[in-house]
Motif scaffolding. Structure first.
Motif, PDB file in Angstrom:
ATOM      1  N   ARG A 192       0.840  -1.199   0.000  1.00 31.23           N
ATOM      2  CA  ARG A 192       0.000   0.000   0.000  1.00 31.23           C
ATOM      3  C   ARG A 192       0.878   1.252   0.000  1.00 31.23           C
ATOM      4  NH1 ARG A 192      -5.370   2.049   0.875  1.00 31.23           N
ATOM      5  NH2 ARG A 192      -4.767   3.665  -0.553  1.00 31.23           N
ATOM      6  N   VAL A 193       1.876   1.234   0.886  1.00 28.22           N
ATOM      7  CA  VAL A 193       2.786   2.373   0.966  1.00 28.22           C
ATOM      8  C   VAL A 193       3.602   2.489  -0.314  1.00 28.22           C
ATOM      9  CG1 VAL A 193       4.798   3.277   2.158  1.00 28.22           C
ATOM     10  CG2 VAL A 193       2.911   2.324   3.451  1.00 28.22           C
ATOM     11  N   ALA A 194       4.035   1.334  -0.823  1.00 25.98           N
ATOM     12  CA  ALA A 194       4.842   1.344  -2.040  1.00 25.98           C
ATOM     13  C   ALA A 194       4.071   1.988  -3.192  1.00 25.98           C
ATOM     14  CB  ALA A 194       5.254  -0.079  -2.400  1.00 25.98           C
ATOM     15  N   ILE A 195       2.765   1.707  -3.259  1.00 27.81           N
ATOM     16  CA  ILE A 195       1.949   2.296  -4.317  1.00 27.81           C
ATOM     17  C   ILE A 195       1.910   3.815  -4.174  1.00 27.81           C
ATOM     18  CG2 ILE A 195      -0.437   2.543  -5.112  1.00 27.81           C
ATOM     19  CD1 ILE A 195      -0.856  -0.384  -4.499  1.00 27.81           C
ATOM     20  N   ASP A 196       1.846   4.276  -2.929  1.00 26.30           N
ATOM     21  CA  ASP A 196       1.713   5.703  -2.672  1.00 26.30           C
ATOM     22  C   ASP A 196       3.017   6.484  -2.838  1.00 26.30           C
ATOM     23  OD1 ASP A 196      -0.830   6.344  -2.355  1.00 26.30           O
ATOM     24  OD2 ASP A 196      -0.866   6.378  -0.167  1.00 26.30           O
ATOM     25  N   MET A 197       4.157   5.796  -2.635  1.00 29.61           N
ATOM     26  CA  MET A 197       5.419   6.531  -2.578  1.00 29.61           C
ATOM     27  C   MET A 197       5.747   7.359  -3.826  1.00 29.61           C
ATOM     28  SD  MET A 197       7.665   3.920  -0.304  1.00 29.61           S
ATOM     29  CE  MET A 197       9.258   4.692  -0.484  1.00 29.61           C
ATOM     30  N   PRO A 198       5.542   6.814  -5.042  1.00 31.84           N
ATOM     31  CA  PRO A 198       5.886   7.621  -6.217  1.00 31.84           C
ATOM     32  C   PRO A 198       5.119   8.948  -6.291  1.00 31.84           C
ATOM     33  CG  PRO A 198       5.602   5.337  -6.841  1.00 31.84           C
ATOM     34  CD  PRO A 198       5.145   5.451  -5.426  1.00 31.84           C
ATOM     35  N   ARG A 199       3.897   8.988  -5.756  1.00 30.16           N
ATOM     36  CA  ARG A 199       3.141  10.247  -5.736  1.00 30.16           C
ATOM     37  C   ARG A 199       3.889  11.320  -4.966  1.00 30.16           C
ATOM     38  NH1 ARG A 199      -1.787  11.019  -3.059  1.00 30.16           N
ATOM     39  NH2 ARG A 199      -1.640   9.138  -1.817  1.00 30.16           N
ATOM     40  N   PHE A 200       4.684  10.880  -4.007  1.00 30.95           N
ATOM     41  CA  PHE A 200       5.384  11.838  -3.160  1.00 30.95           C
ATOM     42  C   PHE A 200       6.848  11.972  -3.533  1.00 30.95           C
ATOM     43  CE2 PHE A 200       1.652  10.521  -0.817  1.00 30.95           C
ATOM     44  CZ  PHE A 200       1.097  11.748  -0.540  1.00 30.95           C
ATOM     45  N   PHE A 260       9.107   9.691  -4.575  1.00 30.39           N
ATOM     46  CA  PHE A 260      10.065   8.593  -4.440  1.00 30.39           C
ATOM     47  C   PHE A 260      10.142   7.832  -5.761  1.00 30.39           C
ATOM     48  CE2 PHE A 260       8.580   9.395  -0.156  1.00 30.39           C
ATOM     49  CZ  PHE A 260       9.744   9.329   0.591  1.00 30.39           C
ATOM     50  N   SER A 261      11.299   7.242  -6.027  1.00 30.85           N
ATOM     51  CA  SER A 261      11.419   6.465  -7.262  1.00 30.85           C
ATOM     52  C   SER A 261      10.708   5.122  -7.076  1.00 30.85           C
ATOM     53  CB  SER A 261      12.889   6.239  -7.600  1.00 30.85           C
ATOM     54  OG  SER A 261      13.469   5.385  -6.652  1.00 30.85           O
ATOM     55  N   THR A 262      10.407   4.485  -8.209  1.00 33.19           N
ATOM     56  CA  THR A 262       9.722   3.190  -8.095  1.00 33.19           C
ATOM     57  C   THR A 262      10.613   2.166  -7.401  1.00 33.19           C
ATOM     58  OG1 THR A 262      10.304   3.006 -10.411  1.00 33.19           O
ATOM     59  CG2 THR A 262       7.969   3.088  -9.906  1.00 33.19           C
ATOM     60  N   SER A 263      11.933   2.255  -7.627  1.00 36.34           N
ATOM     61  CA  SER A 263      12.789   1.248  -6.981  1.00 36.34           C
ATOM     62  C   SER A 263      12.823   1.462  -5.470  1.00 36.34           C
ATOM     63  CB  SER A 263      14.190   1.241  -7.573  1.00 36.34           C
ATOM     64  OG  SER A 263      14.763   2.503  -7.495  1.00 36.34           O
ATOM     65  N   GLU A 264      12.716   2.732  -5.055  1.00 35.19           N
ATOM     66  CA  GLU A 264      12.617   2.983  -3.610  1.00 35.19           C
ATOM     67  C   GLU A 264      11.334   2.379  -3.061  1.00 35.19           C
ATOM     68  OE1 GLU A 264      14.153   7.158  -1.926  1.00 35.19           O
ATOM     69  OE2 GLU A 264      13.485   7.234  -3.994  1.00 35.19           O
ATOM     70  N   ALA A 265      10.269   2.532  -3.867  1.00 36.53           N
ATOM     71  CA  ALA A 265       8.976   2.009  -3.428  1.00 36.53           C
ATOM     72  C   ALA A 265       9.011   0.480  -3.347  1.00 36.53           C
ATOM     73  CB  ALA A 265       7.884   2.467  -4.389  1.00 36.53           C
ATOM     74  N   LEU A 266       9.643  -0.137  -4.343  1.00 38.98           N
ATOM     75  CA  LEU A 266       9.689  -1.603  -4.353  1.00 38.98           C
ATOM     76  C   LEU A 266      10.528  -2.144  -3.200  1.00 38.98           C
ATOM     77  CD1 LEU A 266       9.988  -2.312  -8.161  1.00 38.98           C
ATOM     78  CD2 LEU A 266       8.004  -2.558  -6.678  1.00 38.98           C
ATOM     79  N   GLU A 267      11.430  -1.294  -2.706  1.00 37.64           N
ATOM     80  CA  GLU A 267      12.282  -1.652  -1.579  1.00 37.64           C
ATOM     81  C   GLU A 267      11.431  -2.093  -0.374  1.00 37.64           C
ATOM     82  OE1 GLU A 267      15.415  -1.865  -2.342  1.00 37.64           O
ATOM     83  OE2 GLU A 267      16.045  -2.081  -0.297  1.00 37.64           O
ATOM     84  N   ARG A 268      10.247  -1.497  -0.230  1.00 40.57           N
ATOM     85  CA  ARG A 268       9.371  -1.870   0.905  1.00 40.57           C
ATOM     86  C   ARG A 268       8.980  -3.340   0.818  1.00 40.57           C
ATOM     87  NH1 ARG A 268       8.736   2.325   4.862  1.00 40.57           N
ATOM     88  NH2 ARG A 268      10.183   3.692   3.818  1.00 40.57           N
ATOM     89  N   GLY A 269       8.704  -3.774  -0.402  1.00 41.50           N
ATOM     90  CA  GLY A 269       8.356  -5.181  -0.588  1.00 41.50           C
ATOM     91  C   GLY A 269       9.538  -6.062  -0.226  1.00 41.50           C
ATOM     92  N   ARG A 270      10.734  -5.587  -0.611  1.00 41.40           N
ATOM     93  CA  ARG A 270      11.932  -6.365  -0.316  1.00 41.40           C
ATOM     94  C   ARG A 270      12.192  -6.402   1.188  1.00 41.40           C
ATOM     95  NH1 ARG A 270      15.181  -3.719  -4.350  1.00 41.40           N
ATOM     96  NH2 ARG A 270      13.819  -4.295  -6.035  1.00 41.40           N
ATOM     97  N   ASP A 271      11.805  -5.332   1.878  1.00 49.46           N
ATOM     98  CA  ASP A 271      11.953  -5.310   3.342  1.00 49.46           C
ATOM     99  C   ASP A 271      11.205  -6.486   3.965  1.00 49.46           C
ATOM    100  OD1 ASP A 271      13.578  -3.163   3.515  1.00 49.46           O
ATOM    101  OD2 ASP A 271      12.002  -1.706   3.955  1.00 49.46           O
TER     102      ASP A 271
END
Ligand SMILES: Nc1ncnc2c1ncn2[C@@H]1O[C@H](COP(=O)(O)OP(=O)(O)OP(=O)(O)O)[C@@H](O)[C@H]1O
Ligand SMILES: [Mg+2]
Length: 583
Positions: A105-113, A115-126
């Motif tokens: 959910r957060v990863a989806i929202d991050m690019p709006r603010f 953040f790069s998509t790879s930063e967003a995908l990092e949450r999934g990797r966490d």
């Protein structure tokens, strides 16, 4: 890290929900680790009994009974070990099930603010990192550590000097663990940053594959990636060097200590203070006491990574529960009011739109025109809640956007973005916005309203056509029309289209005009952003947005010069001279 004292009740509830039931499991794992460690003394005791009792007495039955007992105890230890590792794996899976949807959910929202998509995908990797760690040997070692005193006590009981020696060894190894923690923590932060920078480049290269091929700069793109990769590798090597060195040092120290225990034991035996069996027992017990320290140092890097990942996820969960869900509101049907909104880029705070205000009644259609980079898309981002407004408010039937439940407001808004990107799913799923059991009539109605139904049914799989990543299976114009159908699905009260005709042919533009007329006829509100005047045929109001301000708002025939309708020029100086200034 969020301080738990500053948390609102909603956030605290979220956190509690996340960790509910885990305390009991941790206690269980702690106790079962205690059993395993007590049982692990079996080997030492067996040796002592063999040397000091069976060998000296020469009794075969004693040997047999002792051996039978030991086999039983080993079986128990093995059984507990299996249970512990299975529980740990399940804890990981359970945490994953709870956190993964929130993290996504957060990863989806991050690019709006920003953040790069790879930063967003990092949450999934966490999430993967935490689960992976819980399934590894690391946690078992961590649960064994607190039980080290059992062995120390056992050795101390055999001889205080041996106990002191083992204790000193354990102390040195613990200091080593702490030092390796301090040294790896800083490095693993920068390693993570470097990995993200590298992934970001990889992501951007993949998305620009066509451009890279057409203009032949794929090679340069690869070397750009290679530089970033090199940096990441260098840091990774450094981190591995540190943990590898510490692991080796601790291993050597442990072997040294074991020999020292043996030597000291021999000395004490010669002095007549210890039996031969006790030397062996001490040596085995001290080895076992220090094994978890060794293992912990070896796994320290993944432990640090897992802990940081968990903290990020925890913060994520806290951040998500910003507010309780507002009360349900009736379907909006009267007006959209934009009250002097100021919009800034989220994250940077740079203001790009100031004091824009207007009001639209049900059935009205507004065209927004203006030069490139004037702020038109920004207006739309504020109206749809994609970006929060800094000042002012956007209201639907009087209620501010924040007063609407997020899942419900979406049903009242149709949005066609400027850069159309469809989901990797079927046409049907794209149009109905992933509704679980869509009404086929609504899907077809939306497609017909967007003038795309005939095109869809001509495809071999019709509405069930798989679109591939970003809707790659369609032409740009087709994508835009399917996206228009998605915006029109379910007859939302407000339909906002950002340059809906940028890829449309004459037929598509006619369908667009008809769609806007249809929205007005059913009492909806339309907002169309356009560079090409053909999109404005069906609108009755026009606003001009430039330099981050709305410089005009009024009836279309008051604002548009006849000349502009036939040319595809952006808003000209003379046009501005003619417009009525907004109140
Ligand atoms: N994510 C962002 N971060 C920083 N600045 C942004 C961002 N998005 C837009 N801007 C800036 O805001 C200004 C307005 O952009 P906007 O996209 O609203 O223009 P526009 O009127 O829609 O232009 P166009 O007709 O080219 O689509 C531009 O100067 C742009 O550089
Ligand atoms: Mg734009």
């Amino acid at each position: 890290m969020a301080n738990s004292k500053e948390l609102t009740p909603a956030k605290r509830r979220n956190l509690a929900e996340l960790t509910r039931g885990f305390r009991g499991i941790v206690l269980f794992l702690f106790l079962i680790s205690g059993m395993i460690n007590v049982l692990a003394l079996t080997g030492s005791l067996y040796m002592m009994q063999i040397y000091d009792r069976a060998l000296t007495s020469g009794s075969i039955p004693t040997l047999l009974v002792l051996s039978g007992l030991v086999i039983g105890l080993y079986l128990f230890q093995g059984g507990f070990d299996v249970i512990r590792s299975q529980v740990l794996v399940r804890v990981g899976a359970r945490l994953d099930r709870k956190i993964a949807p929130l993290a996504h959910r957060v990863a989806i929202d991050m690019p709006r603010f920003g953040f790069s998509t790879s930063e967003a995908l990092e949450r999934g990797r966490d999430v993967d990192t935490v689960r992976g760690f819980l399934g590894s040997q690391g946690p078992a070692a961590l649960f064994d550590l607190p039980w080290m005193p059992i062995y120390l006590a056992f050795i101390y009981f055999l001889h205080p000097l041996l106990g002191a020696l083992t204790f000193a060894g354990a102390f040195v190894l613990t200091v080593l663990t702490v030092v390796s923690e301090i040294m790896t923590k800083r490095l693993s932060l920068s390693t993570r940053k470097a990995a993200m920078a590298r992934n970001s480049i990889a992501d951007s290269n993949a998305r620009n594959a066509e451009v890279l091929k057409a203009m032949g700069f794929a090679g340069r793109a690869v070397s750009r990636f290679n530089d970033a990769n090199g940096e990441h590798l260098e840091l990774q090597t450094k981190a591995n060097d540190i943990t590898g060195t510490f692991a080796a040092v601790s291993r050597v120290l442990r072997m040294l200590l074991q020999s020292a225990v043996l030597g000291l034991g021999a000395y004490l035996t010669i002095k007549g203070e210890l039996t031969a069996g006790a030397i062996i027992a001490c040596s085995v017990a001290s080895a076992r006491a220090l094994a978890p320290v060794d293992l912990a140092i070896g796994n320290w890097k993944s432990f640090v990574a897992a802990r940081m990942a968990y903290q990020r996820l925890r913060d994520t969960v806290v951040a998500l529960a910003a507010a309780d869900q507002p009360m349900k509101l009736p379907v909006p049907s009267k007006r959209l009011s934009v009250e002097k909104i100021t919009v800034a880029v989220p994250g940077s705070g740079q203001v790009i739109l100031s004091d824009v205000g207007f009001e639209l009644e049900a059935g009205q259609a507004l065209g927004i025109i203006g030069p490139s980079a004037g702020g038109k898309t920004t207006v739309v981002r504020a109206l749809t809640g994609i970006w929060p407004v800094l000042r002012g408010s956007v209201r639907l039937d009087g209620a501010d956007l924040t007063q609407w439940r997020e899942d419900e407001i979406g049903q009242h808004i149709g949005y066609l973005p400027q850069e159309v990107s469809l989901m990797d799913a079927t046409i049907e799923e794209n149009i109905c916005r992933f509704e679980p059991e869509p009404d086929y009539r609504k899907v077809v109605e939306a497609a017909q309203a967007a003038g795309v139904h005939d095109m869809i049914v001509r495809m071999p799989d019709g509405y069930r056509t798989q679109l591939g990543p970003q809707g790659a299976a369609l032409s740009a114009g087709q994508r835009q029309r399917v996206a228009l159908a998605r915006a029109l699905y379910g007859n939302p009260f407000v339909v906002i289209m950002d340059e809906p005709n940028s890829n449309l042919d004459g037929e598509g533009e006619a369908a667009l005009t008809q769609a806007i007329e249809g929205i007005s006829a059913r009492g909806g509100i339309t907002i169309v952003i356009a560079h090409r005047p053909s999109a404005l045929v069906a609108v009755d109001l026009v606003a001009i947005v430039q330099n981050g301000r709305m410089v005009a708002f009024g009836k279309k025939h008051d604002i548009m010069t006849p000349g502009l309708q036939s040319t595809a020029r952006p808003v000209s100086e003379e046009l501005q001279a003619q417009v009525r200034r907004p109140a």
